[in-house]
Design a protein around this motif. Structure first.
Motif, PDB file in Angstrom:
ATOM      1  N   PRO A  20      40.712  44.814  44.369  1.00 45.78           N
ATOM      2  CA  PRO A  20      39.331  44.503  44.735  1.00 45.78           C
ATOM      3  C   PRO A  20      39.244  43.626  45.810  1.00 45.78           C
ATOM      4  O   PRO A  20      39.566  42.268  45.931  1.00 45.78           O
ATOM      5  CB  PRO A  20      38.386  44.025  43.109  1.00 45.78           C
ATOM      6  CG  PRO A  20      39.708  42.706  42.885  1.00 45.78           C
ATOM      7  CD  PRO A  20      41.468  43.576  43.371  1.00 45.78           C
ATOM      8  N   SER A  22      36.245  40.465  46.852  1.00 46.02           N
ATOM      9  CA  SER A  22      35.099  39.666  46.720  1.00 46.02           C
ATOM     10  C   SER A  22      34.242  39.723  48.190  1.00 46.02           C
ATOM     11  O   SER A  22      32.967  39.163  47.474  1.00 46.02           O
ATOM     12  CB  SER A  22      35.190  38.555  46.306  1.00 46.02           C
ATOM     13  OG  SER A  22      36.404  38.669  45.042  1.00 46.02           O
ATOM     14  N   HIS A  23      35.166  38.949  48.798  1.00 43.60           N
ATOM     15  CA  HIS A  23      34.190  38.489  50.348  1.00 43.60           C
ATOM     16  C   HIS A  23      35.135  39.136  51.761  1.00 43.60           C
ATOM     17  O   HIS A  23      36.581  38.842  51.697  1.00 43.60           O
ATOM     18  CB  HIS A  23      34.043  37.314  50.653  1.00 43.60           C
ATOM     19  CG  HIS A  23      33.523  36.503  51.927  1.00 43.60           C
ATOM     20  ND1 HIS A  23      32.341  36.752  52.234  1.00 43.60           N
ATOM     21  CD2 HIS A  23      34.856  36.014  52.253  1.00 43.60           C
ATOM     22  CE1 HIS A  23      32.217  36.830  53.586  1.00 43.60           C
ATOM     23  NE2 HIS A  23      33.359  35.937  53.693  1.00 43.60           N
ATOM     24  N   THR A  30      39.117  37.622  50.793  1.00 39.55           N
ATOM     25  CA  THR A  30      39.205  36.961  49.542  1.00 39.55           C
ATOM     26  C   THR A  30      39.025  37.739  47.981  1.00 39.55           C
ATOM     27  O   THR A  30      38.163  38.953  48.262  1.00 39.55           O
ATOM     28  CB  THR A  30      37.750  35.985  49.109  1.00 39.55           C
ATOM     29  OG1 THR A  30      37.468  35.117  50.217  1.00 39.55           O
ATOM     30  CG2 THR A  30      37.847  34.899  47.782  1.00 39.55           C
ATOM     31  N   THR A  31      40.175  37.969  47.248  1.00 40.53           N
ATOM     32  CA  THR A  31      39.933  38.653  46.126  1.00 40.53           C
ATOM     33  C   THR A  31      39.997  38.059  44.822  1.00 40.53           C
ATOM     34  O   THR A  31      40.327  36.953  45.157  1.00 40.53           O
ATOM     35  CB  THR A  31      41.243  39.435  46.775  1.00 40.53           C
ATOM     36  OG1 THR A  31      41.486  40.514  44.931  1.00 40.53           O
ATOM     37  CG2 THR A  31      42.698  38.651  46.004  1.00 40.53           C
ATOM     38  N   SER A  32      39.568  38.511  43.796  1.00 39.85           N
ATOM     39  CA  SER A  32      39.395  37.775  42.613  1.00 39.85           C
ATOM     40  C   SER A  32      41.038  38.214  42.175  1.00 39.85           C
ATOM     41  O   SER A  32      40.657  37.523  41.205  1.00 39.85           O
ATOM     42  CB  SER A  32      38.417  38.627  41.613  1.00 39.85           C
ATOM     43  OG  SER A  32      38.202  39.964  41.835  1.00 39.85           O
ATOM     44  N   ALA A  33      41.202  38.535  42.627  1.00 39.12           N
ATOM     45  CA  ALA A  33      42.316  39.734  41.590  1.00 39.12           C
ATOM     46  C   ALA A  33      43.590  38.289  41.914  1.00 39.12           C
ATOM     47  O   ALA A  33      43.624  37.648  43.310  1.00 39.12           O
ATOM     48  CB  ALA A  33      43.320  40.809  42.136  1.00 39.12           C
ATOM     49  N   SER A  34      44.773  38.624  40.278  1.00 37.86           N
ATOM     50  CA  SER A  34      46.048  37.679  40.684  1.00 37.86           C
ATOM     51  C   SER A  34      46.982  38.421  41.954  1.00 37.86           C
ATOM     52  O   SER A  34      46.893  39.610  41.590  1.00 37.86           O
ATOM     53  CB  SER A  34      46.192  36.860  39.538  1.00 37.86           C
ATOM     54  OG  SER A  34      45.426  36.405  38.732  1.00 37.86           O
TER      55      SER A  34
END
Length: 183
Positions: A20, A22-23, A30-34
């Protein structure tokens, strides 16, 4: 990433890896995923094959943000008559200019100012090739104090006057990510 098509390519790759976003902007995503070390290595290799570099070092990230901000300033925004580059970069990146300048010089082996001038000249080349504006209009658009100043700086960087460049059959431009600085 130095253009909107670059953003699209990276976005497609992120979707392919089911990460996903994020930006996403020029030069950063930028991703929020690990991300596991194995996936990170896969991402690094695949982006490299596409001509992109995964930068996970803070110093290198900052230098890329400086370069992206300068390119964006020259190509996307009004330069402003009284632009002070150091003050503008401090505000844009929320860091002290001396710190930014030191990192940039260390990583790129040139100054931010020389990089800025090289990018401006690359934009002037583009405008000359379009052949839609006079040199005076280009100087005004790029906020040079005079046509003579633009011409002198152009010749110093390229070795040609603007008119010689326009007449040259080899008036090729460089990809923006390959523009470093002038000597």
């Amino acid at each position: 990433m130095v253009c909107n098509r670059c953003i699209m390519v990276v976005e497609e790759q992120m979707n392919k890896w089911a990460l996903p976003i994020s930006h996403i902007a020029l030069g950063e995503v930028t991703t929020s995923a690990s991300i596991s070390p194995d996936l990170l290595e896969t991402i690094r290799k695949e982006l490299d094959m596409l001509g992109f570099e995964l930068i996970d070092n803070k110093r290198l990230q900052t230098v890329e943000r400086i370069k992206t901000a300068i390119i964006d300033l020259i190509y996307q925004k009004d330069l402003g008559q009284k632009l002070n580059l150091s003050t503008w970069l401090e505000k844009e990146l929320h860091q002290d200019y001396a710190h930014l300048s030191a990192w940039f010089s260390e990583v790129e082996a040139t100054t931010i100012e020389k990089f800025f001038i090289a990018q401006k000249i690359e934009r002037v080349k583009e405008l000359l090739q379009y052949d839609e504006l006079t040199l005076s209009q280009i100087a005004d658009q790029m906020h040079y104090s005079s046509v003579a100043y633009l011409s002198n700086q152009f010749k110093k960087v390229t070795g040609l006057s603007p008119s010689q460049f326009k007449q040259s059959t080899e008036n090729t431009r460089m990809p923006l990510d390959a523009v470093k600085s002038y000597k």
